[in-house]
Design an enzyme around this catalytic site. Sequence first.
Site, mmCIF file in Angstrom:
data_model
loop_
_atom_site.group_PDB
_atom_site.id
_atom_site.type_symbol
_atom_site.label_atom_id
_atom_site.label_comp_id
_atom_site.label_asym_id
_atom_site.label_seq_id
_atom_site.Cartn_x
_atom_site.Cartn_y
_atom_site.Cartn_z
ATOM 1 C CB THR A 75 -0.957 -0.049 1.200
ATOM 2 O OG1 THR A 75 -1.539 -1.364 1.238
ATOM 3 C CG2 THR A 75 -2.102 0.946 1.047
ATOM 4 C CG HIS A 76 4.572 0.950 0.280
ATOM 5 N ND1 HIS A 76 5.662 0.136 0.375
ATOM 6 C CD2 HIS A 76 3.897 0.794 1.437
ATOM 7 C CE1 HIS A 76 5.653 -0.491 1.550
ATOM 8 N NE2 HIS A 76 4.577 -0.112 2.204
ATOM 9 C CG ASN A 77 -1.235 3.255 -3.194
ATOM 10 O OD1 ASN A 77 -1.406 2.794 -2.075
ATOM 11 N ND2 ASN A 77 -1.570 2.616 -4.271
#
Lengths: 587, 250
Positions: free
Chosen positions: A514-516
């Site tokens: 979830t490293h947007n």
Amino acid sequence: MARKLPRKDVVVVGLGWTGSILSYELAKQGLDVVAIERGPWRDTASDFPPGYGQDELRYGVRLDMFLRPEQETLTVRNKMSETALPVRKFAGFLPGNGVGGAGLHWNGQTWRFLPSDFNLRTHITERYGASKIPEDMTIQDWPVTYDELEPYYDRFEKLAGISGKAGNLNGKIQPGGNPFEGWRSSEYPTPPLKQNYGSALFAEAAKKMGYAPFPRPSGNISEGYTNPLGVTMGQCTYCGFCERFGCGNYSKSSPQVCVLPALMRLPNFAVQTESEVTRINLDNTGKKATGVTYVDTSGEEWEQPADLVLVCAFSLFNVRLLLLSGIGAPYDPQSGKGVVGRNYAYQTTSGVSVILKDKVLNNFIATGSGGMMIDEFNGDNFDHKDLDFIGGGYIGSGQTGARPITTRPVPKGTPRWGSQWKKATAETYNRAYNIGTHGSSYSYRDCYLDLDPTYKDRLGRPLMRMTFDFHDNEIKMSQFLTDKTAEIMKTLDPVELTASPRKGPWNSTIYQTTHNTGGTVMGNDPKDSVVNRYCQSWDVSNVFVPGGASVFPQNAGYNPTGTVGALAYWTADAIKNRYLKNPGPLV
Amino acid sequence: MTDRLREVQLSRRSLLASTAALLVAGATSARARTLSGAMPWEKGTASPPVPVRPGPWQFFTADEAAAVEAIVDRLIPADDLGPGGKDAGCAVYLDRQLAGPYGRSEGLYMRPPFMNGTPGQGYQGADAPATRYRKGLAAIADYVKANFGGKVFRDLSPAEQDKVLTDIEKGTAKLKDVNGVSFFSLLLQTTQEGFFADPIYGGNRDMAGWKLVGFPGARYDFRDWVERYNEKYPLPPVSIMGRADWTVKD
Ligand SMILES: Cc1cc2nc3c(=O)[nH]c(=O)nc-3n(C[C@H](O)[C@H](O)[C@H](O)COP(=O)(O)OP(=O)(O)OC[C@H]3O[C@@H](n4cnc5c(N)ncnc54)[C@H](O)[C@@H]3O)c2cc1C
Ligand code: SF4
């Protein structure tokens, strides 16, 4: 009509990591602060006590604590020529919801970026020449340097109690730490975690190959610790129910454990839960925000006037809120003009799985961010002169638990069901594991966020649309890192080794991270950034986007939250020391 | 508490909440709240899991249940390694899941238009799992009837059952109005889920799935064991509900 509430000094949108840090810093100054949080209140004592916190189905598979797509989702596509369709069920990345945000159910892998990550374009150009950068790659320098951020990294690590071993103390390389890291002004607040067998085996193998393995900096705390806010954390018990779960031991760094107990005691702070900010309101000049509008669970609309609006809604939702509020010009990939939604990037991960002979790994004994890593192939730590890509990542054994609904390795060629499947599952479960690579994702002209033309949310507002795919540079980088990993793991003489480099197209159904990042990029020029070096909107000076990964111009080969936390403190200082004295543009 | 605290019109209708309502429908209705002054602790904010009780089928018809019990027993056969899917409660697990919020795709984005996408865009159908099961099981029943002289799945020999399942998995058995390959994946995934999920949900009875692989379950303190390399963890698994050995003395 929205019902109007009494004015506040500061309204904070979202009470995750950045929201709680900013709320604390500004309320502590005596400002009247209200945070508005889309999801429910959540706390260790009431929501995930040990006893039923370890429920893989509920939290790990049914995603009980995450954002429900019914409330907010986005549409996705790989190419501009495709029709974007909604993510009907989150899987590829998993946004948080509720007090604590994603900071509640994250893993806690807490890194700093490399000094050269911050002047990336200049650094690459100086070392290899401008032609090394692919034409459609839109990487740019950050408007802050590592040296400027170092004290703020330090502050976040002390807040979160990060466990680890320094590799570079004030320029002096330390044995046992990461020799490639930027200089640190102090040791980690707590010593490294213990390593389980798989990680020990990886470290041994990496050492034999001449690399320098070190324990991953971790927000799972190795011993009791009291942080500068006076909040005490407990020792991690290696329970293996970390990522996607809440920690019942007060051992995982989270807003709940590290900030909220101190924040909630401040009389001039309040949080409004179950209330989603739908818009940042502007006055008739369009240059000044007057506050926000939100809708609560009963569907009723409220207007919260405030002098200062802090957008702390997680990277993707920071971008959507600015787009929906008309702050900053939306990015247009055809002309390359406009800035909001530009330079969306992600993370390029891959893995090598092995099955070992006669080993008992007990992989269920694990923490979200334990493990041994090597950093020889991250960023520009290695010479790219003869390589056909730029960027890199760390490699390591990060076993986050072997929860059996989702973790059941079997040898290649095993049927998916039946007696043979059962036998293979029983035999392999405790002898197999996965070594990961965690690589950079640089930004490109055709990777961006905008509003979807077709799909709407429950309030009738357009969903955000993500256009993203891995590009050649990242695919080659992933192949390189994965090959290096396989080389190391071969020395353990596995019965089976499967290397899975990241290949395109990007797929929203397979969890990666979830490293947007990106979309409200920070910079020195309003032409290619949404916020200035203090995370302040160029267009509306009383709106800040403090620290969300949406301000990253591109993503480095590390998890983002160390940098997110550092930027939150950096912005808090700019507001406290400069903005409050003289409200207006800081640059 | 600050003087700015205001009364919020409370509503039981919860559009925004992401809470355990997903699993425990109706147990908590989250609502907008203003919190200030202290860490709030209130009775009932947490929602402990609700154990599945034995009893009549809640979702499956009798015929469907019989077929599903036979299917899960082929996907996970009883053998010398332990019980099969039926005795491990996988059908009960599926029944309760399909009767609950999961079966209705509660919380997911279910707005139209529904269009076929790329594999990377994920499931784009309008049918929730309960409907997919209902249609899928009916299509399998029709297929078996047509190809095995009017029989039902549970009356086929194990070898015939395996053949039917394999053909559906591979797509060589064409099911009427149902994508067999994708339905098979759902069937397999949810059956295995039931075999390895906490027994509180009705499957993994007597922790059969966990015993098979050696997973200790809902234990949470391994500090003494982290560095005992290459040694098998000795304690038996424990469920959220505890285990009989802990509470019963012979
Ligand atoms: C499963 C998982 C594992 C992760 N593991 C790691 C890791 O190991 N290492 C690492 O560095 N990072 C990790 N991350 C990423 C990390 O959690 C984030 O970088 C970090 O939480 C970002 O902080 P934030 O304040 O920007 O957003 P968040 O912490 O997500 O907080 C944002 C808050 O804003 C709220 N919000 C959003 N929109 C609105 C609105 N319109 N109105 C009101 N409220 C709103 C949200 O509900 C949320 O509570 C992980 C993330 C996930 C999901
Ligand atoms: S592994 Fe450690 S930090 Fe993570 S949930 Fe368990 S006890 Fe907490």
